[in-house]
Design an enzyme around this catalytic site. Structure first.
Site, PDB file in Angstrom:
ATOM      1  N   LYS A 202       0.814  -1.221   0.000  1.00 24.66           N
ATOM      2  CA  LYS A 202       0.000   0.000   0.000  1.00 24.66           C
ATOM      3  C   LYS A 202       0.849   1.274   0.000  1.00 24.66           C
ATOM      4  CE  LYS A 202      -4.293  -1.745   2.053  1.00 24.66           C
ATOM      5  NZ  LYS A 202      -4.017  -3.167   1.887  1.00 24.66           N
ATOM      6  N   LEU A 203       2.158   1.148   0.071  1.00 24.85           N
ATOM      7  CA  LEU A 203       3.025   2.312  -0.106  1.00 24.85           C
ATOM      8  C   LEU A 203       3.080   2.740  -1.571  1.00 24.85           C
ATOM      9  CD1 LEU A 203       5.947   1.331   2.289  1.00 24.85           C
ATOM     10  CD2 LEU A 203       4.215   3.107   2.654  1.00 24.85           C
TER      11      LEU A 203
END
Length: 730
Positions: A202-203
């Site tokens: 999710k970065l």
């Protein structure tokens, strides 16, 4: 569980800070022998066995739902010309009755795991059939289905039947015996990896900037946040920011005593929300159950010790002393067997493989598309959202040269092939085998698929000029017919939002990007009476097919497109072109206008302020007020559709405002009939295997009985707008 409780089990004077934090000393990692002893350290089996029971129970429920037992005959109907997408092309589904037997074995295996009965055999029954069904259909892959298979495999190697199990009742040697620490280590590390790798994925810039799951912020679950934040900030800070922080931190927070209560609160809140946001079956509940593994192994003894004495006959034993197990290495014994060493090696290798696999896509390059690998084993949950605007399948007869078109999805039950090159190759191969039955020889198959990922431009994902039947594909080589994602155009997404804010409620817009030398052929429906195309970047040439005229457009220029006609948009610039369709559904707008008038008229009829006599075609409006729920006898299609939609909206409102008891009753009835169908169809299949097929008339009656719906479901189906012919009847 507090650190004080942990200290109570071991004298405080011997507990270093590292021991209190991590449960082991630095010396335990000082040599291979010490590490083997640590991983095989005797541990209370209680928590592991409670997890075994709950996991087996959830899997038994999952088999009837997400694994598809209740609708197995629709998926594997014998003789149906269906294109399938197994991981390995040699994998084929068994005949339908035998597929039911596969599911029976899987179901019995899950029950055996739950009860701890014939534990090793039950685990083998579950994982062998589960992974067979899993590999049989890539289109159903997702991260949690993969996780179930991993946990089932891990449990098959563990001693999870040493507490609260039928095997323990039958064998005193197994009853209340220690389990080695690696049993807990493996499961805890697996769940930590699920959370942490999901957070790392999710970065991705799309997630951090709030483009991955924009639509979620509009769900009613996020309404409390909208009292203090606008929807855009709810999406950015709560949905995306909160999801990122929780995934990155959940594993750490669950591990340490001081932060575990906080982790329980946020993790439970997160998974309860997910159970309402997504159709993910038992995943949310399974993850809630895995949280218990991070507690002290003896928590069930203390928990069930508070229950009344009369329940002790059915609850886990809380007072029986623990007994030694050959699977463990005890402090007074320095003997480490080969079994203990293999367990330590397996634990290390398995966790290394789980850390490597989400980043192994440089090996399996054939499965890479705009996102890496097959969706399901990388823990990139919800990072990418897609929408498909245009899908065209063209075939060419290899002998006659005749060209035709196929309905997208023909001969298949899935839509996921549109996003994955490996599945597209399988689909094209299957179509080439099916089309000769329709007098199409040596067919060539071409796909023109337009996809938007994370709110970007709609663009082609595969080269429309490549015959996918003859195209090369290898799991270890990149697909040369995959079109690149136009990431350089990603900054346009901010401009999209500005443009959309200037539109009224009736105007729709679609953003398109295309490659130089290619063109989009499109048809403007007669419903879309006000459609235009405007260039944002690059240069295009618009051909009106019927007029045989071409119009060149530069950035900022716009032209109106005729309704009920085909047109082609050619990209003639050296760089990709970007343009947008702006359209108004004039039929829908007119219909909504008529609905507004009918609603106002009905309100006047209801309060008695309407004095004019009603025409015959409007009389059903009065009848609906006087006798709500009566059969519709409207002859005017607009009036009939208006009344149907009204009934549907009332039903939706009634269901939303239902009490908790009514909702539970509705849920229970729905699940009952789903389970009923699954088990009845299973019984029919097993009878067929044991005694052969009955007469066709008898079989038809049995299936009809199994298909019986809950009371009122047919009426709701008729009222549903999904069953409406809609505007087509106008």
């Amino acid at each position: 569980m507090s650190s004080d409780q942990k200290a109570a089990a071991v004298p405080v004077s011997k507990d270093t800070r590292m021991k209190r934090l991590f449960g082991f000393e630095r010396e335990d990692l000082s040599s291979w022998h010490c590490l083997v002893c640590l991983l095989n350290r005797p541990t209370d089996p209680a928590s592991l066995s409670i997890f075994r029971f709950l996991f087996g129970m959830l899997m038994a429920v999952d088999i009837t739902q997400e694994r598809g037992l209740s609708h197995l005959d629709y998926k594997y109907l014998d003789g149906a010309p269906v294109c399938r997408f197994p991981l390995f092309n040699f994998l084929k589904p068994l005949p339908l009755d035998w597929m039911y037997l596969v599911y029976v074995i899987m179901f019995l295996g899950s029950l055996g795991i739950m009860l701890g009965f014939l534990y090793r055999l039950s685990c083998l029954m579950f994982i062998s059939t589960y992974w067979y069904v899993f590999f049989l259909d890539k289109t159903t892959w997702n991260n949690h289905s993969y996780l179930y298979g991993l946990i089932g495999f891990q449990l098959s190697l563990m001693d999870a039947n040493r507490y609260w199990s039928v095997d323990g009742l039958l064998s005193s040697r197994k009853r209340n015996a220690h389990v080695p620490l690696w049993n807990y280590t493996l499961l805890r590390a697996q769940i930590f990896i699920v959370y942490f790798i999901a957070g790392v994925k999710k970065l991705d810039a799309d997630w951090v900037e709030g483009y991955s799951m924009q639509y979620l912020a509009h769900h009613w679950l996020f309404d409390p946040f909208k009292f203090i934040l606008p929807v855009e900030m709810v999406s950015l800070l709560v949905v995306h920011g909160g999801g990122l922080m929780l995934d990155l931190s959940a594993g750490y927070l669950l591990f340490f005593d001081a932060t575990r209560p906080v982790a329980f609160f946020f993790v439970s809140y997160f998974h309860c929300m997910n159970s309402q946001l997504f159709s993910i079956g038992m995943f949310a509940y399974t993850m809630l159950v895995t949280s218990l593994l991070f507690c002290y192994p003896d928590w069930p003894r203390r928990f069930f010790g508070h229950f009344p004495a009369f329940l002790k006959q059915v609850l886990p034993n809380v007072s029986a002393p623990l007994q030694p197990s050959p699977s463990c290495v005890y402090p007074k014994s320095s003997e480490v067997s080969l079994k203990h060493k293999l367990a330590a090696v397996f634990t290390i290798l398995y966790l290394a493989e789980q850390l490597f696999l989400p980043y192994s896509h440089f090996i399996t390059q054939g499965y890479n598309n705009w996102t890496n690998g097959l969706y399901g084993y990388s823990w990139d949950m919800m990072v990418h959202s897609r929408s498909h605007q245009h899908v065209k399948i063209t075939y060419r007869d290899g002998k006659t040269g005749d060209v035709g078109y196929l309905n997208p999805g023909v001969f298949t039950q899935s839509k996921r092939w549109k996003d994955h090159g490996d599945m597209l190759k399988q689909y094209a191969t299957c179509l080439s085998q099916q089309l000769p039955h329709y007098n199409i020889s040596d067919p060539e198959i071409y796909f023109d698929i337009w996809v938007s990922i994370n709110e970007r431009f709609q663009q082609r994902i595969f080269d429309p000029s490549v015959d996918i039947v003859k195209a090369e594909w290898s799991p270890f080589k990149p697909n040369h017919w995959l079109m690149p994602l136009l990431v350089d155009l990603s900054p346009w997404r901010a401009k999209f939002q500005e443009i959309e804010q200037t539109l009224d409620n009736q105007t729709e817009i679609v953003f398109i990007a295309d490659f130089p030398g290619l063109h989009l052929e499109n048809y403007v429906s007669e419903d879309l009476g006000n459609t235009s195309v405007q260039v944002l970047q690059g240069q295009v040439s618009v051909e009106i097919v019927d007029e045989k005229k071409n119009y060149t457009l530069h950035p900022g220029e716009q032209m109106k497109l005729p309704a009920g006609a085909y047109h082609k948009v050619y990209t003639v610039s050296a760089e990709p072109s970007c343009y947008m369709y702006i359209y108004v559904n004039t039929t829908e707008a007119a219909l909504q206008k008529n609905f507004t008038k009918l609603s106002e008229l009905q309100e006047r009829l209801r309060n008695g302020s309407e004095t004019e006599p009603l025409p015959a075609e409007l009389q059903p409006l009065l009848s609906e007020i006087e006798n709500e729920g009566a059969d519709l006898n409207a002859t005017d299609p607009v009036v009939r559709l208006f009344l149907k939609r009204q009934r549907h909206m009332k039903e939706v409102k009634r269901r939303r405002e239902a009490s908790v008891l009514e909702r539970f009753q509705r849920f229970s009835v729905k699940k009952y009939y789903m389970l009923r169908r699954g088990f009845l169809m299973t019984a029919i299949a097993l009878r067929n295997l044991a005694f052969g097929l009955p007469p066709l008339e008898q079989l038809t009656q049995e299936v009809a009985y199994a298909n019986m719906k809950e009371p009122g479901s047919e009426a709701r189906h008729e009222e549903s707008l999904k069953a409406e012919p809609g505007h087509e009847e106008l």
